[in-house]
Every structure is written in structure tokens, then in C-alpha cells.
Design an enzyme around this catalytic site. Structure first.
Site, short mmCIF file in Angstrom:
data_model
loop_
_atom_site.label_atom_id
_atom_site.label_comp_id
_atom_site.label_asym_id
_atom_site.label_seq_id
_atom_site.Cartn_x
_atom_site.Cartn_y
_atom_site.Cartn_z
N ASP A 19 0.87 -1.18 0.00
CA ASP A 19 0.00 0.00 0.00
C ASP A 19 0.90 1.23 0.00
O ASP A 19 2.10 1.13 0.24
CB ASP A 19 -0.89 -0.01 1.26
N SER A 20 0.28 2.39 -0.20
CA SER A 20 1.04 3.63 -0.14
C SER A 20 1.48 3.95 1.29
O SER A 20 2.30 4.83 1.50
CB SER A 20 0.18 4.77 -0.69
N CYS A 26 -3.79 -1.06 -2.01
CA CYS A 26 -4.08 0.35 -2.26
C CYS A 26 -5.07 0.48 -3.43
O CYS A 26 -4.80 -0.02 -4.53
CB CYS A 26 -2.77 1.04 -2.60
N GLU A 74 -5.15 9.31 9.49
CA GLU A 74 -3.74 9.21 9.88
C GLU A 74 -3.42 10.07 11.10
O GLU A 74 -2.52 9.76 11.87
CB GLU A 74 -2.85 9.56 8.71
N CYS A 83 -11.09 3.16 -0.80
CA CYS A 83 -9.80 3.67 -0.33
C CYS A 83 -9.49 2.92 0.97
O CYS A 83 -10.39 2.71 1.79
CB CYS A 83 -9.90 5.17 -0.07
N HIS A 89 -8.17 3.66 3.72
CA HIS A 89 -8.39 4.30 5.02
C HIS A 89 -9.86 4.37 5.42
O HIS A 89 -10.18 4.50 6.59
CB HIS A 89 -7.84 5.72 5.01
N1 DGL Z 1 -3.95 3.79 -0.04
C1 DGL Z 1 -4.62 4.83 -0.77
C2 DGL Z 1 -5.86 4.24 -1.46
O1 DGL Z 1 -6.40 3.23 -1.06
C3 DGL Z 1 -5.00 5.99 0.12
C4 DGL Z 1 -3.84 6.83 0.58
C5 DGL Z 1 -3.10 7.50 -0.56
O2 DGL Z 1 -3.62 8.46 -1.17
O3 DGL Z 1 -1.99 7.06 -0.83
O4 DGL Z 1 -6.31 4.77 -2.44
#
Ligand code: DGL
Length: 273
Positions: A13-14, A76, A155, A187, A189
Site C-alpha cells: 500500500d502507499s 491500495c 492518519e 480507499c 483508510h
Molecule cells: N492507499 C490509498 C488508497 O487506497 C489511500 C492513501 C493515498 O492516497 O496514498 O487509495
């Protein structure tokens, strides 16, 4: 393929958000070993271009392959939306994203043929959720809405904060005014805001977290390819966590999401891959 059974599954993930997907994989596949990579140095992906997200995803996959992963899950949504097709063509390891599983779950529950999708700017701009849903059923109306501030709110630990309520209303008011009956949390989060979102949107809207179907797809894939782990030793499954920066901050956040104490997290210079 037999030798791959004990090999780990790579998940990336990011940043920290993908842990919501890992949590679900652990719940459905408790015998699998997992190597997680969170790109904490380069988050967010949601405001970046497809070219950049593809480059980042390729670097991470090259890193995960050094861990001999037998399959990779792109947890992600943004990377799944922008990079999945490209990396699938490029690498010789099975790669799953979260978009198709999430879309499929929403298509299965909508009765009114109207689905809402919330995600990052990049995910919504890509229109991938709409395309995938329309491939399954062209009659379904899809309304997508970017909610970029949800990520920093989660976050910052603002899940219960009063400003979060205001921002939920700000973003979701227009969606609530439609007659969607299913809504994809597109997403990583957003599942962490699920109860607040549900309270605002109302009980009649089915909230879909793609993590559940993604874990189910991973389970089916491993079984089908005879790669499912059936030999976990008595010490249990092994979970390794890697990030590109801020390991201790990651670990502290991870401990609020995961059902166990997250072990030491290692920093990787991802630009080397
Ligand atoms: N992990 C990203 C997503 O699911 C969210 C956070 C980001 O913008 O990197 O799209």
C-alpha cells in the site's frame, strides 16, 4: 508449485491504510505468511499521476519478489486503479487488486442498480470503478465522489473528532441525496471511518469494504494454484512489515489496526529497486 505453499503473500500500500486489507487476509487465511510493504516515504498516491503510481508499484513489486512471495495483493485502491493492468503484464507472479472484488460485492448487493463509490482523487479521476461495474452490469448507475481529506484525518487519529463529522457531511451530502443503496469504500483508510460513514449515510445503504472480497479472491487463487499454506508450524504464521520511512510511527499506527502487537518494522530504500 508445491514448494511455494509456505512462501509469503506480499501485500503493499502507499502507507498504513493497507493494513485494513491485511487484517482481513489474516482473518480469512490465518495460515498464510505475509510480507507487507507500506510506502510511507511517498504517501499519498491519491494525488499523484498514473505514471508515478505505476513506477512506485513496479519498484515495490521488485522488492517483494526478493522476499520470494508467491502472490501479491495491491491493497491500495489508487495503485489498483492506476497500475494493476500494467504490472500484471510485466511480472510473472499472480497479482490481485482491490477494485474488481469491491465492485463485484457492490453489484451483488445493489437492488436499485445504483452504487456510490468514494475514493481518492486519482481513483475517482481514473473512473476504473465505473468501468469495472459496467463490465459486470452496464445498467447500473455509478456515482463516484473523491474524499481526499479522509486519509489525513484517519492518519492524524481524528476518527472520533468533531471536524471529521463536518468533513463527512461536506463530502457525502450530495451522495446521500441520491438514491444509491450500495456504497464502496474505495480507499484503504475509509473502512476505519466506517461506523461514522454508516451513521451519516443511513442503515438502508449497504457499505462495501473491498478488503473482504479481496481476501476471499486471494484464498480462491491460492487454492486453485495449489499454493495455499497447509504447513504452518507451531509458532504460527509469520508477518513481516517494511516501510520506506518513519518505521516507528507506522508501527504505532499499525498497533491500533492490527489484532496483535506489530513486530519491529524495517526501513527499505525503495528507490533502489
Ligand atoms: N492507499 C490509498 C488508497 O487506497 C489511500 C492513501 C493515498 O492516497 O496514498 O487509495
Amino acid at each position: 508449485m508445491e514448494c511455494k505453499k509456505g512462501a509469503p503473500v506480499g501485500v503493499f500500500d502507499s502507507g498504513v491504510g493497507g493494513l485494513t486489507v491485511v487484517r482481513e487476509i489474516i482473518r480469512q487465511l490465518p495460515d498464510e505468511n505475509i510480507v507487507y510493504f507500506g510506502d510511507t516515504a511517498r504517501v499519498p498516491y491519491g494525488s499523484k499521476s498514473p505514471k508515478t503510481v505505476i513506477r512506485f508499484s513496479e519498484q515495490i513489486i521488485r522488492f517483494l519478489k526478493t522476499k520470494q512471495v508467491k502472490a501479491i495483493v495491491i491493497a491500495c485502491n489508487t495503485a489498483s486503479a492506476l497500475a494493476l493492468d500494467t504490472v500484471r503484464d510485466k511480472f510473472d507472479v499472480p497479482i490481485l487488486g482491490v477494485v474488481s472484488p469491491g465492485a463485484r460485492a457492490a453489484v451483488a448487493v445493489t437492488q436499485k442498480q445504483k452504487i456510490g463509490v468514494v475514493g481518492t482523487d486519482a481513483t475517482v479521476r481514473s473512473g476504473v470503478y465505473t468501468q469495472v461495474i459496467h463490465r459486470m452490469d452496464p445498467q447500473i448507475q455509478v456515482i463516484e465522489k473523491a474524499c481526499p481529506l479522509f486519509v489525513p484525518l484517519v492518519e492524524e487519529g481524528f476518527k472520533e473528532h468533531v471536524v471529521t463529522q463536518e468533513i463527512i457531511e461536506y463530502y457525502l451530502e450530495s451522495l446521500r441525496a441520491t438514491d444509491i443503496d450500495a456504497m464502496i469504500l474505495g480507499c484503504t483508510h475509509y473502512p476505519l471511518l466506517r461506523s461514522r460513514i454508516r451513521a451519516y449515510m443511513g442503515e438502508e445503504i449497504q457499505i462495501v469494504n473491498p478488503a473482504y472480497e479481496t481476501a476471499a479472491d486471494l484464498k480462491a487463487l491460492l487454492k486453485e494454484q495449489n499454493m495455499d499454506n497447509d504447513s504452518t508450524d507451531a509458532s504460527g504464521s509469520r508477518y513481516e512489515f517494511y516501510v520506506s520511512d518513519m518505521a516507528e510511527k507506522f508501527r504505532q499506527f499499525a498497533n491500533t489496526v492490527m489484532p496483535f502487537d506489530v513486530p519491529e518494522t524495517n526501513v527499505v530504500n525503495i528507490e533502489d529497486f
